[in-house]
Scaffold this motif. Structure first.
Motif, PDB file in Angstrom:
ATOM      1  N   TRP A 196      73.030 -55.303  69.329  1.00  0.00           N
ATOM      2  CA  TRP A 196      74.130 -55.983  69.994  1.00  0.00           C
ATOM      3  C   TRP A 196      74.025 -55.864  71.507  1.00  0.00           C
ATOM      4  CZ3 TRP A 196      77.032 -59.400  67.632  1.00  0.00           C
ATOM      5  CH2 TRP A 196      77.110 -59.360  66.234  1.00  0.00           C
ATOM      6  N   ARG A 197      73.435 -54.778  72.003  1.00  0.00           N
ATOM      7  CA  ARG A 197      73.200 -54.682  73.450  1.00  0.00           C
ATOM      8  C   ARG A 197      72.170 -55.724  73.891  1.00  0.00           C
ATOM      9  NH1 ARG A 197      73.280 -49.142  72.401  1.00  0.00           N
ATOM     10  NH2 ARG A 197      71.003 -49.049  72.505  1.00  0.00           N
ATOM     11  N   GLU A 198      71.139 -55.894  73.077  1.00  0.00           N
ATOM     12  CA  GLU A 198      70.129 -56.901  73.412  1.00  0.00           C
ATOM     13  C   GLU A 198      70.712 -58.312  73.353  1.00  0.00           C
ATOM     14  OE1 GLU A 198      66.135 -54.462  71.927  1.00  0.00           O
ATOM     15  OE2 GLU A 198      67.104 -55.918  70.600  1.00  0.00           O
ATOM     16  N   GLN A 199      71.582 -58.559  72.376  1.00  0.00           N
ATOM     17  CA  GLN A 199      72.240 -59.860  72.322  1.00  0.00           C
ATOM     18  C   GLN A 199      73.153 -60.046  73.530  1.00  0.00           C
ATOM     19  OE1 GLN A 199      71.809 -62.436  69.947  1.00  0.00           O
ATOM     20  NE2 GLN A 199      72.898 -63.483  71.607  1.00  0.00           N
ATOM     21  N   GLY A 200      73.804 -58.972  73.956  1.00  0.00           N
ATOM     22  CA  GLY A 200      74.615 -59.045  75.165  1.00  0.00           C
ATOM     23  C   GLY A 200      73.778 -59.341  76.390  1.00  0.00           C
ATOM     24  N   TYR A 201      72.589 -58.765  76.442  1.00  0.00           N
ATOM     25  CA  TYR A 201      71.677 -59.032  77.564  1.00  0.00           C
ATOM     26  C   TYR A 201      71.296 -60.511  77.595  1.00  0.00           C
ATOM     27  CZ  TYR A 201      67.564 -58.880  80.569  1.00  0.00           C
ATOM     28  OH  TYR A 201      66.657 -59.125  81.570  1.00  0.00           O
ATOM     29  N   LEU A 202      70.951 -61.076  76.427  1.00  0.00           N
ATOM     30  CA  LEU A 202      70.589 -62.494  76.382  1.00  0.00           C
ATOM     31  C   LEU A 202      71.757 -63.370  76.816  1.00  0.00           C
ATOM     32  CD1 LEU A 202      68.543 -62.672  73.042  1.00  0.00           C
ATOM     33  CD2 LEU A 202      67.725 -62.279  75.377  1.00  0.00           C
ATOM     34  N   THR A 203      72.970 -62.964  76.466  1.00  0.00           N
ATOM     35  CA  THR A 203      74.145 -63.742  76.859  1.00  0.00           C
ATOM     36  C   THR A 203      74.363 -63.686  78.360  1.00  0.00           C
ATOM     37  OG1 THR A 203      75.174 -63.249  74.716  1.00  0.00           O
ATOM     38  CG2 THR A 203      76.609 -64.047  76.470  1.00  0.00           C
ATOM     39  N   LEU A 204      74.274 -62.507  78.945  1.00  0.00           N
ATOM     40  CA  LEU A 204      74.494 -62.362  80.378  1.00  0.00           C
ATOM     41  C   LEU A 204      73.399 -63.051  81.194  1.00  0.00           C
ATOM     42  CD1 LEU A 204      75.730 -58.663  80.612  1.00  0.00           C
ATOM     43  CD2 LEU A 204      77.077 -60.757  80.875  1.00  0.00           C
ATOM     44  N   TRP A 230      65.561 -59.093  64.704  1.00  0.00           N
ATOM     45  CA  TRP A 230      64.158 -59.045  65.110  1.00  0.00           C
ATOM     46  C   TRP A 230      63.804 -60.235  65.992  1.00  0.00           C
ATOM     47  CZ3 TRP A 230      62.950 -54.360  64.109  1.00  0.00           C
ATOM     48  CH2 TRP A 230      63.592 -53.717  63.032  1.00  0.00           C
ATOM     49  N   ILE A 231      64.471 -61.374  65.771  1.00  0.00           N
ATOM     50  CA  ILE A 231      64.294 -62.495  66.689  1.00  0.00           C
ATOM     51  C   ILE A 231      64.863 -62.138  68.059  1.00  0.00           C
ATOM     52  CG2 ILE A 231      64.962 -64.888  67.132  1.00  0.00           C
ATOM     53  CD1 ILE A 231      64.941 -65.325  64.107  1.00  0.00           C
ATOM     54  N   THR A 232      66.035 -61.533  68.043  1.00  0.00           N
ATOM     55  CA  THR A 232      66.637 -61.079  69.307  1.00  0.00           C
ATOM     56  C   THR A 232      65.750 -60.057  69.993  1.00  0.00           C
ATOM     57  OG1 THR A 232      68.841 -61.438  68.373  1.00  0.00           O
ATOM     58  CG2 THR A 232      68.700 -60.034  70.318  1.00  0.00           C
ATOM     59  N   ARG A 233      65.195 -59.167  69.211  1.00  0.00           N
ATOM     60  CA  ARG A 233      64.329 -58.124  69.771  1.00  0.00           C
ATOM     61  C   ARG A 233      63.057 -58.713  70.366  1.00  0.00           C
ATOM     62  NH1 ARG A 233      65.212 -53.410  66.315  1.00  0.00           N
ATOM     63  NH2 ARG A 233      67.186 -53.898  67.336  1.00  0.00           N
ATOM     64  N   MET A 234      62.548 -59.779  69.750  1.00  0.00           N
ATOM     65  CA  MET A 234      61.342 -60.413  70.283  1.00  0.00           C
ATOM     66  C   MET A 234      61.608 -60.978  71.684  1.00  0.00           C
ATOM     67  SD  MET A 234      59.404 -63.792  68.840  1.00  0.00           S
ATOM     68  CE  MET A 234      60.861 -64.781  69.251  1.00  0.00           C
ATOM     69  N   PHE A 235      62.745 -61.674  71.837  1.00  0.00           N
ATOM     70  CA  PHE A 235      63.072 -62.216  73.159  1.00  0.00           C
ATOM     71  C   PHE A 235      63.378 -61.087  74.148  1.00  0.00           C
ATOM     72  CE2 PHE A 235      64.165 -66.032  70.588  1.00  0.00           C
ATOM     73  CZ  PHE A 235      63.309 -66.917  71.220  1.00  0.00           C
TER      74      PHE A 235
END
Length: 466
Positions: free
Chosen positions: A35-43, A211-216
């Motif tokens: 969820w932190r990585e998803q937050g990073y992609l959002t920001l 894992w898709i989020t982690r790849m990005f």
């Protein structure tokens, strides 16, 4: 085991959460890291339009204003502003991606008008930050859209059996009404088997989403570490500046120590000698007691010998006379004077092609002297072994001089960094001295011993006659 290598310039420039164990496949969707990585992609998506606008403005404004002189300062300030953007992205990576990227060296304005203009417009750190913002603009869009699409598609399919009944009714080609998602004209997901398949697909997408989020996120980590971290050249410059500062401080401290020793020791003795000889002369001039005058002369003679001994010790601390005969002889002399049994093994190839440069010999000698002293004072060792040999570090003959000092003491030695007052341990000062000539310093000292210190110095021979 404590190990320190001061020559690894990029060690510590990028540190991240890669060392942390990743979440299990079944717990990944619920992991805080995901969820932190998803937050990073959002920001980054929210920042991307502003960052791209700033980048385009910086490039176009710099090109357009280049015909003026005053405008060059403004353009340089815009380029320098890229450093601020880089700091923002490094902060996001540190907080949300567990990636700690070292801060590049701060901008230092040089002297001179044109040098200042050139340094502003040509600031590499600012341009690399602008390149990062340009490259990550499409990546931010693709990463966010893909990850969010997979997440909500998976959640929607997983819960499809709950909410599909509320969809508007649709007629197939035969006029039969259906409630549910449709693929084409006659295929509706409104039967239990099809709903079950949709739920399974949704479940698979939901567990693939982390894992898709982690790849990005990994792509952003690579770009952040590659474009927003200090360059190897800047790290090298900063390292040389630190080592030069430490060397200057050590030299200043040494000079002050010599001044104190001369003032409080040798100078005081020579003053006493002068007073004693003056008193003896007065006794003899006034026809006084010859025996008392002789005693004063004897006392002055003894004080003179002590002063000479102190001067020899001071001179030996500045430049050991034994070094005039070469490093091997100097180390043998050092071993003979040591309070511990010291075995010295010097490879004949070290001086096979002639003497080393005096600065290198001096650093090598004082390194061994410091380590032998530490073994005697702190390690409670019963013996020390010193090995000096030539090694091929860069592909050429005698490319480096390696000194290995091993004692059988209690171990636990460590290099203590300077505190707020600038005080450092003896090993830290030795490491600084070695680093000042582009050498390496390795310490291995597990509790219980043995302690092994390896010093590697780049060799150089004094230039011969032309």
């Amino acid at each position: 085991m404590t190990t320190m290598t001061v020559d690894r310039l990029t060690a510590g420039a990028v540190q991240g959460g890669a060392a942390r164990p990743g979440p299990h496949f079944l717990t990944a969707p619920f992991s805080g890291r995901t969820w932190r990585e998803q937050g990073y992609l959002t920001l980054t998506l929210l920042l991307a339009p502003f960052a791209l606008t700033y980048t385009i403005f910086a490039v176009s404004f710099t090109v357009g204003i280049a015909v003026t002189v005053v405008g060059l300062f403004v353009a340089g300030a815009v380029v320098l502003g890229g450093r601020g953007w880089g700091a923002v992205y490094r902060g996001l990576a540190r907080e949300l991606l567990d990636l700690d990227v070292a801060v590049p060296a701060p901008y230092v304005r040089p002297r001179g008008f044109w040098r200042t203009v050139g340094s502003l417009i040509g600031d590499a750190t600012g341009w690399r930050a602008l390149l990062f913002m340009l490259v990550t603009f499409p990546l931010a869009i693709i990463a966010f859209v893909t990850s969010v699409t997979v997440l909500f598609t998976g959640l929607g399919a997983l819960t499809y059996g709950v909410w599909y009944r509320y969809l508007p009714a649709q007629a197939d080609s035969e006029g039969t009404l259906h409630r549910g998602a449709s693929f084409g004209i006659d295929y509706f997901i409104d039967t239990p088997p099809r709903i079950l398949v949709a739920a399974l697909v949704g479940l698979a997408l939901f567990f693939c989403w982390p894992w898709i989020t982690r790849m990005f996120a990994l792509l952003f980590r690579v770009l952040t570490a590659g474009l927003l971290s200090p360059t190897r050249a800047s790290l090298r410059v900063a390292e040389l500046e630190r080592s030069r500062t430490g060397t200057v401080e050590d030299a200043d401290a040494r000079l002050r120590s010599i001044e104190r020793d001369l003032h409080d020791g040798t100078q005081a003795r020579l003053v006493a000698v002068a007073m004693q000889l003056g008193e003896a002369r007065e006794h003899l001039a006034e026809g006084g007691d010859v025996t008392q005058a002789a005693e004063l002369v004897d006392t002055a003679h003894a004080s003179t010998k002590e002063a000479l001994t102190e001067l020899r010790e001071l001179a030996r601390g500045i430049h050991p006379p034994a070094l005039d005969s070469g490093l091997a002889v100097a180390l043998e002399t050092l071993a003979a004077r040591s309070a511990l049994p010291v075995t010295v093994d010097v490879d004949p190839s070290v001086e096979a092609d002639g003497r080393l440069v005096p600065a290198l010999e001096s650093i090598a000698y004082f390194s061994v002297a410091e380590l032998v002293t530490n073994a005697a004072k702190h390690a409670r060792a019963s013996g020390v072994y010193v090995l000096v040999e030539s090694v091929d570090r860069t592909g050429g003959p005698d490319a480096a001089l390696r000194i290995r000092v091993r004692d059988d003491g209690r171990g636990g030695a460590e290099v203590v960094a300077p505190d707020g007052s600038g005080q450092r341990s003896g090993l830290a000062g030795l490491a600084e001295r070695v680093r000042s000539v582009d050498g390496t310093f390795d310490l291995s000292s597990p509790v219980g011993g043995p302690t092994v210190v390896t010093v590697t110095l780049p060799t150089a021979r004094p230039a011969g006659p032309a």
